[in-house]
Design an enzyme around this catalytic site. Sequence first.
Site, PDB file in Angstrom:
ATOM      1  N   ASP A  33     -27.785  23.778  36.511  1.00 48.38           N
ATOM      2  CA  ASP A  33     -28.475  24.581  35.492  1.00 48.38           C
ATOM      3  C   ASP A  33     -29.114  25.833  36.067  1.00 48.38           C
ATOM      4  O   ASP A  33     -29.254  25.997  37.287  1.00 48.38           O
ATOM      5  CB  ASP A  33     -29.600  23.753  34.854  1.00 48.38           C
ATOM      6  CG  ASP A  33     -30.822  23.646  35.772  1.00 48.38           C
ATOM      7  OD1 ASP A  33     -30.639  23.314  36.961  1.00 48.38           O
ATOM      8  OD2 ASP A  33     -31.938  23.927  35.310  1.00 48.38           O
ATOM      9  N   LYS A  50     -23.576  24.597  50.080  1.00 45.26           N
ATOM     10  CA  LYS A  50     -23.873  26.036  50.105  1.00 45.26           C
ATOM     11  C   LYS A  50     -24.628  26.329  51.390  1.00 45.26           C
ATOM     12  O   LYS A  50     -25.747  25.885  51.573  1.00 45.26           O
ATOM     13  CB  LYS A  50     -24.715  26.394  48.880  1.00 45.26           C
ATOM     14  CG  LYS A  50     -24.795  27.866  48.617  1.00 45.26           C
ATOM     15  CD  LYS A  50     -25.364  28.174  47.265  1.00 45.26           C
ATOM     16  CE  LYS A  50     -26.862  28.028  47.238  1.00 45.26           C
ATOM     17  NZ  LYS A  50     -27.454  28.504  45.976  1.00 45.26           N
ATOM     18  N   ASP A  80     -28.314  23.003  49.482  1.00 46.56           N
ATOM     19  CA  ASP A  80     -28.638  24.407  49.775  1.00 46.56           C
ATOM     20  C   ASP A  80     -29.402  24.463  51.102  1.00 46.56           C
ATOM     21  O   ASP A  80     -28.790  24.515  52.163  1.00 46.56           O
ATOM     22  CB  ASP A  80     -29.459  24.939  48.591  1.00 46.56           C
ATOM     23  CG  ASP A  80     -29.810  26.403  48.694  1.00 46.56           C
ATOM     24  OD1 ASP A  80     -29.236  27.089  49.552  1.00 46.56           O
ATOM     25  OD2 ASP A  80     -30.663  26.879  47.920  1.00 46.56           O
ATOM     26  N   ARG A  86     -25.763  23.529  31.819  1.00 41.98           N
ATOM     27  CA  ARG A  86     -25.322  22.264  32.415  1.00 41.98           C
ATOM     28  C   ARG A  86     -24.029  21.728  31.796  1.00 41.98           C
ATOM     29  O   ARG A  86     -23.243  21.067  32.444  1.00 41.98           O
ATOM     30  CB  ARG A  86     -26.407  21.189  32.243  1.00 41.98           C
ATOM     31  CG  ARG A  86     -27.620  21.361  33.125  1.00 41.98           C
ATOM     32  CD  ARG A  86     -28.393  20.058  33.173  1.00 41.98           C
ATOM     33  NE  ARG A  86     -29.773  20.198  33.587  1.00 41.98           N
ATOM     34  CZ  ARG A  86     -30.178  20.213  34.855  1.00 41.98           C
ATOM     35  NH1 ARG A  86     -29.309  20.124  35.829  1.00 41.98           N
ATOM     36  NH2 ARG A  86     -31.463  20.333  35.152  1.00 41.98           N
TER      37      ARG A  86
HETATM   38  P1  5GP Z   1     -32.026  22.046  48.734  1.00 40.94           P
HETATM   39  O1  5GP Z   1     -33.152  21.087  48.909  1.00 40.94           O
HETATM   40  O2  5GP Z   1     -30.776  21.642  49.477  1.00 40.94           O
HETATM   41  O3  5GP Z   1     -32.451  23.448  49.076  1.00 40.94           O
HETATM   42  O4  5GP Z   1     -31.732  22.139  47.205  1.00 40.94           O
HETATM   43  C1  5GP Z   1     -31.031  21.200  46.509  1.00 40.94           C
HETATM   44  C2  5GP Z   1     -31.239  21.349  45.027  1.00 40.94           C
HETATM   45  O5  5GP Z   1     -31.532  22.697  44.658  1.00 40.94           O
HETATM   46  C3  5GP Z   1     -29.963  21.006  44.292  1.00 40.94           C
HETATM   47  O6  5GP Z   1     -29.890  19.636  44.024  1.00 40.94           O
HETATM   48  C4  5GP Z   1     -30.080  21.862  43.050  1.00 40.94           C
HETATM   49  O7  5GP Z   1     -30.855  21.192  42.085  1.00 40.94           O
HETATM   50  C5  5GP Z   1     -30.852  23.092  43.505  1.00 40.94           C
HETATM   51  N1  5GP Z   1     -29.938  24.210  43.836  1.00 40.94           N
HETATM   52  C6  5GP Z   1     -29.673  24.738  45.043  1.00 40.94           C
HETATM   53  N2  5GP Z   1     -28.791  25.739  44.961  1.00 40.94           N
HETATM   54  C7  5GP Z   1     -28.472  25.837  43.652  1.00 40.94           C
HETATM   55  C8  5GP Z   1     -27.563  26.678  42.918  1.00 40.94           C
HETATM   56  O8  5GP Z   1     -26.847  27.535  43.436  1.00 40.94           O
HETATM   57  N3  5GP Z   1     -27.496  26.451  41.575  1.00 40.94           N
HETATM   58  C9  5GP Z   1     -28.255  25.515  40.949  1.00 40.94           C
HETATM   59  N4  5GP Z   1     -28.095  25.402  39.629  1.00 40.94           N
HETATM   60  N5  5GP Z   1     -29.101  24.697  41.607  1.00 40.94           N
HETATM   61  C10 5GP Z   1     -29.210  24.863  42.940  1.00 40.94           C
END
Ligand code: 5GP
Length: 185
Positions: free
Chosen positions: A170, A142, A114, A176
């Site tokens: 989740d 994403k 994300d 999940r």
């Molecule tokens: P980042 O550090 O890239 O912002 O976030 C990564 C983590 O955030 C992912 O491994 C996941 O656990 C959570 N995450 C980010 N976007 C989503 C989403 O759309 N759905 C879910 N369930 N988890 C997300």
Amino acid sequence: MPLTSFQQPTEPEGFLKKELFITKEAIRERVVALASRISADYQGKEPVMVGVLNGVVIFFADLVREISIPVKMDFIRAASYGSRMDSCGSVTFTKDVELSIEGQDLILVEDIVDTGLTLARILEKLGERAPRSIRTCALIDKQERRSVSISIDYCGFTVEEGFIVGYGLDCREAYRQLPDIYILR
Ligand code: 5GP
């Protein structure tokens, strides 16, 4: 007691509505394609696949079983979200990789990238242990809130926005187990 037909869990009270987003058939097709690319790229090698817990477990289990070369497996757990739907920006590690990764070819496997902060911190942490190479694999890229530049070498799906659940992902520990991927509206 004999098992009767499988029932999908009902929507927990107070949750947003979930809408089918990626079917299990489409997921399977991408998993097989990613596994085939990894198998070809690492011919003659034995990469260490490092899964980022917890969301990755189902994707990881499906992916490694389609890979035709030998691989080693380990896991790391990074908490950046707690139980909220927004990133809090800081990443803490609650489980480390236990295999020695010095001189090894690493493939980091994430469920969803994300902001990119989690993957960036893991790359930094594992990079200090002098692996021979590191590549990244994510089921979902994403891009809406990306805040650090991250290259995803093996990407299942690119999604612009939204909060996604199912297939390991989740929302407050629910969803999940669902075989398909849903978006919460
Ligand atoms: P980042 O550090 O890239 O912002 O976030 C990564 C983590 O955030 C992912 O491994 C996941 O656990 C959570 N995450 C980010 N976007 C989503 C989403 O759309 N759905 C879910 N369930 N988890 C997300």
